[in-house]
Write a protein that holds these residues in place. Structure first.
Motif, mmCIF file in Angstrom:
data_model
loop_
_atom_site.group_PDB
_atom_site.id
_atom_site.type_symbol
_atom_site.label_atom_id
_atom_site.label_comp_id
_atom_site.label_asym_id
_atom_site.label_seq_id
_atom_site.Cartn_x
_atom_site.Cartn_y
_atom_site.Cartn_z
ATOM 1 N N THR A 38 0.823 -1.223 0.000
ATOM 2 C CA THR A 38 0.000 0.000 0.000
ATOM 3 C C THR A 38 0.851 1.265 0.000
ATOM 4 N N LEU A 39 2.138 1.111 -0.294
ATOM 5 C CA LEU A 39 3.064 2.251 -0.341
ATOM 6 C C LEU A 39 3.091 3.028 0.977
ATOM 7 N N GLY A 40 3.006 2.304 2.080
ATOM 8 C CA GLY A 40 3.135 2.903 3.404
ATOM 9 C C GLY A 40 1.834 3.272 4.076
ATOM 10 N N ILE A 41 0.723 3.250 3.349
ATOM 11 C CA ILE A 41 -0.550 3.665 3.938
ATOM 12 C C ILE A 41 -0.954 2.743 5.087
ATOM 13 N N TYR A 42 -0.683 1.447 4.931
ATOM 14 C CA TYR A 42 -1.090 0.486 5.965
ATOM 15 C C TYR A 42 -0.245 0.605 7.232
ATOM 16 N N SER A 43 0.818 1.407 7.209
ATOM 17 C CA SER A 43 1.704 1.484 8.379
ATOM 18 C C SER A 43 0.960 1.923 9.635
ATOM 19 N N ALA A 44 -0.081 2.751 9.482
ATOM 20 C CA ALA A 44 -0.859 3.179 10.653
ATOM 21 C C ALA A 44 -1.603 1.997 11.268
ATOM 22 N N TRP A 45 -2.185 1.157 10.436
ATOM 23 C CA TRP A 45 -2.864 -0.037 10.935
ATOM 24 C C TRP A 45 -1.848 -1.039 11.484
ATOM 25 N N ALA A 46 -0.683 -1.104 10.848
ATOM 26 C CA ALA A 46 0.373 -1.999 11.323
ATOM 27 C C ALA A 46 0.815 -1.609 12.727
ATOM 28 N N LYS A 47 0.966 -0.316 12.941
ATOM 29 C CA LYS A 47 1.391 0.145 14.270
ATOM 30 C C LYS A 47 0.339 -0.172 15.316
ATOM 31 N N THR A 48 -0.928 0.013 14.973
ATOM 32 C CA THR A 48 -2.008 -0.291 15.916
ATOM 33 C C THR A 48 -2.010 -1.778 16.264
ATOM 34 N N ARG A 49 -1.855 -2.641 15.262
ATOM 35 C CA ARG A 49 -1.826 -4.087 15.523
ATOM 36 C C ARG A 49 -0.626 -4.450 16.400
ATOM 37 N N ARG A 50 0.510 -3.818 16.140
ATOM 38 C CA ARG A 50 1.710 -4.113 16.933
ATOM 39 C C ARG A 50 1.518 -3.693 18.383
ATOM 40 N N LEU A 51 1.023 -2.476 18.604
ATOM 41 C CA LEU A 51 0.835 -2.007 19.970
ATOM 42 C C LEU A 51 -0.196 -2.854 20.711
ATOM 43 N N PHE A 65 -2.944 -4.796 29.713
ATOM 44 C CA PHE A 65 -3.103 -3.461 29.145
ATOM 45 C C PHE A 65 -3.765 -3.592 27.769
ATOM 46 N N ASP A 66 -4.145 -2.470 27.200
ATOM 47 C CA ASP A 66 -4.734 -2.485 25.856
ATOM 48 C C ASP A 66 -4.448 -1.146 25.180
ATOM 49 N N PHE A 67 -4.496 -1.166 23.849
ATOM 50 C CA PHE A 67 -4.342 0.061 23.063
ATOM 51 C C PHE A 67 -5.559 0.198 22.169
ATOM 52 N N ARG A 68 -6.229 1.357 22.212
ATOM 53 C CA ARG A 68 -7.488 1.553 21.509
ATOM 54 C C ARG A 68 -7.425 2.705 20.512
ATOM 55 N N GLY A 69 -6.238 2.998 20.026
ATOM 56 C CA GLY A 69 -6.084 4.094 19.082
ATOM 57 C C GLY A 69 -6.703 3.789 17.732
ATOM 58 N N ASP A 70 -7.208 4.822 17.065
ATOM 59 C CA ASP A 70 -7.818 4.702 15.740
ATOM 60 C C ASP A 70 -6.728 4.815 14.677
ATOM 61 N N PRO A 71 -6.535 3.794 13.847
ATOM 62 C CA PRO A 71 -5.492 3.865 12.809
ATOM 63 C C PRO A 71 -5.666 5.044 11.864
ATOM 64 N N LYS A 72 -6.917 5.428 11.594
ATOM 65 C CA LYS A 72 -7.148 6.557 10.673
ATOM 66 C C LYS A 72 -6.612 7.855 11.267
ATOM 67 N N ALA A 73 -6.707 7.996 12.591
ATOM 68 C CA ALA A 73 -6.149 9.188 13.238
ATOM 69 C C ALA A 73 -4.629 9.188 13.132
ATOM 70 N N ILE A 74 -4.022 8.007 13.310
ATOM 71 C CA ILE A 74 -2.566 7.898 13.177
ATOM 72 C C ILE A 74 -2.155 8.228 11.747
ATOM 73 N N LEU A 75 -2.921 7.762 10.779
ATOM 74 C CA LEU A 75 -2.595 8.024 9.372
ATOM 75 C C LEU A 75 -2.649 9.515 9.070
ATOM 76 N N ARG A 76 -3.661 10.220 9.585
ATOM 77 C CA ARG A 76 -3.746 11.663 9.359
ATOM 78 C C ARG A 76 -2.514 12.374 9.923
ATOM 79 N N GLY A 77 -2.113 11.981 11.108
ATOM 80 C CA GLY A 77 -0.926 12.588 11.709
ATOM 81 C C GLY A 77 0.320 12.312 10.906
ATOM 82 N N ARG A 78 0.437 11.104 10.400
ATOM 83 C CA ARG A 78 1.634 10.745 9.634
ATOM 84 C C ARG A 78 1.677 11.469 8.297
#
Length: 369
Positions: A38-51, A65-78
């Motif tokens: 995906t030319l890096g687009i999936y990296s936000a979802w990848a980070k969420t899955r990793r965390l 513990f748990d992480f509940r971040g929205d990948p779309k929000a991470i993608l916008r920031g990136r």
């Protein structure tokens, strides 16, 4: 009269990690392939899955513990972060005015984004349904982060604005202040942590956190003395058959070996001691944190990780990440003199309006990968 045994409330509670390298390898390889596809687009979802994998396999007192971040929000920031960095890289080639505007935007925006990254990560980190948080103010964020950001963006800008002038290189003198800058960032991060509505207390100052750098500097100074002694030895010793040619290379070889040893040791030494200091000085009402990592075991761990990662052409990377996480988690413990359950129950969820997490959730800036 017999001494009473230590009560459960006084027994330190260790953090544990139940994941494995093999499990994480499957997540890592899928993340890698989809990120490339995906030319890096999936990296936000990848980070969420990793965390989520690492947090959900990290337990304290029987709860994960748990992480509940929205990948779309991470993608916008990136996207925003990448756009700013790309603009910095190419702006001066386009025009001098565009370059100056871009540098000004980076200086104005990056401290805010770094604070937002802390808020987003912590607001979406949850333990027993209770989210963590970060209460650091914007003004302090600029005081702490502006100088490190300036070190990053100013050299290239000064070279473009004043090519060939000594002042363009003088900005690197700011690196001499890096120990204090790093200590200030650590202090800012730890003293504004929150667990629910409970604010952290932090017992150290910036100078205390910079001490590992001072000790590493003194260690490096001692190595420089050894290098000087090696040079003196090469000059003083008699030179017989072939010794003259060998002696010319001996100081350089010894110097390279000693310099390599210093670089190898200084990074893990500083990281281990700064983390130990920072976490052991952090506490919440009724809860004390202790971090007791050791330099040599951590250095051995990272040495093996690097060697095996190189030998396997990068395929050992997920196993190395798991081993490092497991080591760091295993050396953190929690003490609650009045009982851990009571301390957890005393914390309450922050009101959304008071927490102000809406902006953090929208930006989702996470500058680490």
């Amino acid at each position: 009269m017999h001494e009473s045994p230590t009560s459960p409330a006084e027994t330190p509670l260790p953090l544990t990690f139940s994941g494995s390298g093999a499990e994480y390898f499957r997540i890592w390889i899928v993340n890698l392939l989809l990120t490339v596809a995906t030319l890096g687009i999936y990296s936000a979802w990848a980070k969420t899955r990793r965390l989520r994998y690492f947090y959900r396999n990290t337990q304290l007192a029987g709860a994960a513990f748990d992480f509940r971040g929205d990948p779309k929000a991470i993608l916008r920031g990136r996207v925003l972060a990448v756009a700013l960095l790309a603009a910095y890289h190419y702006a001066f080639g386009f025009s001098l005015k565009a370059g100056v505007v871009t540098v000004a935007l980076l200086l104005a925006g990056l401290p805010f984004m770094m604070r937002s990254a802390l808020r987003f990560r912590l607001a979406n980190t949850v333990y027993r349904g209770l989210p963590f948080g970060f209460a650091g103010g914007i003004k302090e964020a600029y005081l702490v982060y502006l100088l490190p950001v300036a070190i990053f963006v100013l050299p290239g800008a000064l070279v473009a604005l004043m090519p060939g002038r000594p002042i363009a290189g003088s900005v690197f003198l700011l690196y001499l202040c890096w120990p204090l800058m790093h200590g200030a960032m650590k202090a800012y991060q730890h003293k504004h942590l929150m667990a629910g509505d409970q604010h952290a207390a932090f017992a150290l100052g910036t100078a205390d956190l910079a001490k590992p750098y001072v000790r590493a500097f003194l260690f490096g100074l001692g190595l420089l003395v050894l290098i000087g002694a090696a040079f003196a030895l090469a000059v003083i010793l008699p030179r017989g058959h072939g010794w003259k040619n060998a002696a010319a290379f001996l100081p350089a070889i010894i110097g390279l070996v000693i310099g390599y040893v210093f670089l190898l040791l200084s990074g893990p030494y500083i990281m281990v001691h700064m983390n130990n200091l920072a976490w052991s000085a952090t506490s919440f009402p009724g809860v004390r944190i202790t971090c007791a990592m050791r330099v040599w075991p951590y250095l051995r761990l990272q040495t093996v990780n690097v060697l095996l990662t190189l030998l396997t052409f990068g395929l050992y990377r997920p196993f190395a990440v798991v081993r490092t996480w497991k080591y760091r988690v295993a050396h953190v413990s929690i003490e609650a003199p009045d009982g851990f359950e009571q301390a957890v129950l005393a914390a309450r969820r922050r009101p959304v309006a008071a927490a102000g997490d809406g902006v953090a959730d929208f930006l989702g800036v996470d500058l680490s990968w």
